[in-house]
Design a protein around this motif. Structure first.
Motif, short mmCIF file in Angstrom:
data_model
loop_
_atom_site.label_atom_id
_atom_site.label_comp_id
_atom_site.label_asym_id
_atom_site.label_seq_id
_atom_site.Cartn_x
_atom_site.Cartn_y
_atom_site.Cartn_z
N UNK A 190 6.88 9.19 -0.58
CA UNK A 190 7.66 8.50 -0.88
C UNK A 190 7.70 7.76 -2.16
N UNK A 191 9.10 7.56 -3.45
CA UNK A 191 8.47 6.80 -4.59
C UNK A 191 8.73 5.07 -4.70
N UNK A 192 8.17 4.58 -5.55
CA UNK A 192 7.64 3.44 -5.90
C UNK A 192 8.84 2.82 -7.48
N UNK A 193 8.99 2.23 -8.20
CA UNK A 193 9.35 2.08 -9.04
C UNK A 193 8.55 0.72 -9.43
N UNK A 194 7.04 0.35 -10.48
CA UNK A 194 7.32 -0.33 -10.51
C UNK A 194 7.88 -1.38 -12.42
N UNK B 286 1.59 -2.39 -1.45
CA UNK B 286 3.18 -1.45 -0.82
C UNK B 286 2.29 -0.04 -0.75
N UNK B 287 2.28 0.69 0.36
CA UNK B 287 1.60 1.87 0.45
C UNK B 287 2.28 2.78 0.50
N UNK B 288 2.10 3.97 0.01
CA UNK B 288 3.29 5.50 -0.44
C UNK B 288 2.20 5.97 0.61
N UNK C 162 0.17 -5.91 -5.51
CA UNK C 162 1.35 -6.26 -6.43
C UNK C 162 0.76 -7.55 -6.33
#
Lengths: 119, 119
Positions: free
Chosen positions: A73-77, A67-69, A62
Motif C-alpha cells: 500500500x502507498x500513500x502520498x502526503x 492512516x494505517x498502511x 495526520x
C-alpha cells in the motif's frame, strides 16, 4: 544504469529513520528506509512525499486522521501537510520525493540527517 | 489523500501496455501497467523512467545490453536511451515518471495511448 534489488539494498543497513538513496530520476530520489518507533511531527513546505510499504505496518498520524498502511500500500502526503510516522514494529518503506527534500521537513531534530547516503 | 492498495488497483483492469495512473506528486505520475508480449523500441527525450517489477520477469532490451528484472527489482532508463520492454509472460510493473511523458516516447504506434486514465 544498474538493476536495483530492493531486498539486497535493505540488507546493507540497519539504522532506522535514515533513508538511503537507491535511485535518482527527473530530480527525484528513490529511497529506502527502515522505521521503528515514533518519528517527529513535521511537514515539507514544497514537496509531496510518497510512502510505499514493503514490510510491516506503518501508521501515519495526520492532524485530522490516522492512516494505517500495510505492505503493498502507498500513500502520498501533499506538501504542507503535517504528519508523524509511527512504526510499532520494524517497517520497511520505499520513498519517492524531490532530491532537495529534508526528511524531517521544517523541523530540525536529533533525528535530522543533513545529508543522506547512496547505497 | 487515499490509501492506494496496488493489488486492488491491478484487479481493476486487464489491458496490457496501457499504464494507469494511481498517484501524482511533484509533477510526477505513479502508474501501474500490465505488460505481455513485445513493446516498440522508443526513447523519451526529456524524461527518465523508472520500472519496478511487481510480478513476472521483465526484459528490457537496450542498444548495448539486455536487462532482466525480477519482482522486487527496479531499473531507471535515463532520458534519450532507446529501450524495448519485453514480457514473455504477463508482467506487472510500477512506473514513476513525469506527468507529461508519453509511454511510447518519440514513437507513435498503434500501442500509443494519447491520454492515460486514473484508476
Amino acid at each position: 544504469m544498474q538493476i536495483v534489488n530492493l531486498e539486497q539494498k535493505l540488507n546493507l543497513f540497519t539504522e532506522t529513520w535514515t533513508p538511503k538513496i537507491i535511485g535518482e530520476l527527473n530530480g527525484q530520489h528513490v529511497k529506502l528506509a527502515k522505521l521503528q518507533g515514533e518519528f517527529v511531527w513535521h511537514s515539507h513546505q514544497n514537496e509531496d512525499e510518497l510512502f510505499y510499504v514493503l514490510k510491516g505496518t506503518l501508521i501515519i498520524k495526520l492532524k485530522d486522521k490516522t492512516v494505517t498502511l500495510k505492505p503493498g500500500e502507498m500513500y502520498i502526503i501533499p506538501k504542507g501537510i503535517e504528519h508523524k510516522p509511527i512504526a510499532h514494529e520494524e517497517v520497511h518503506v520505499l520513498l519517492f520525493e524531490p532530491a532537495a527534500i529534508k526528511h524531517t521537513g521544517d523541523v530540525t531534530h536529533e533525528l535530522t540527517k543533513e545529508k543522506l547516503d547512496w547505497i
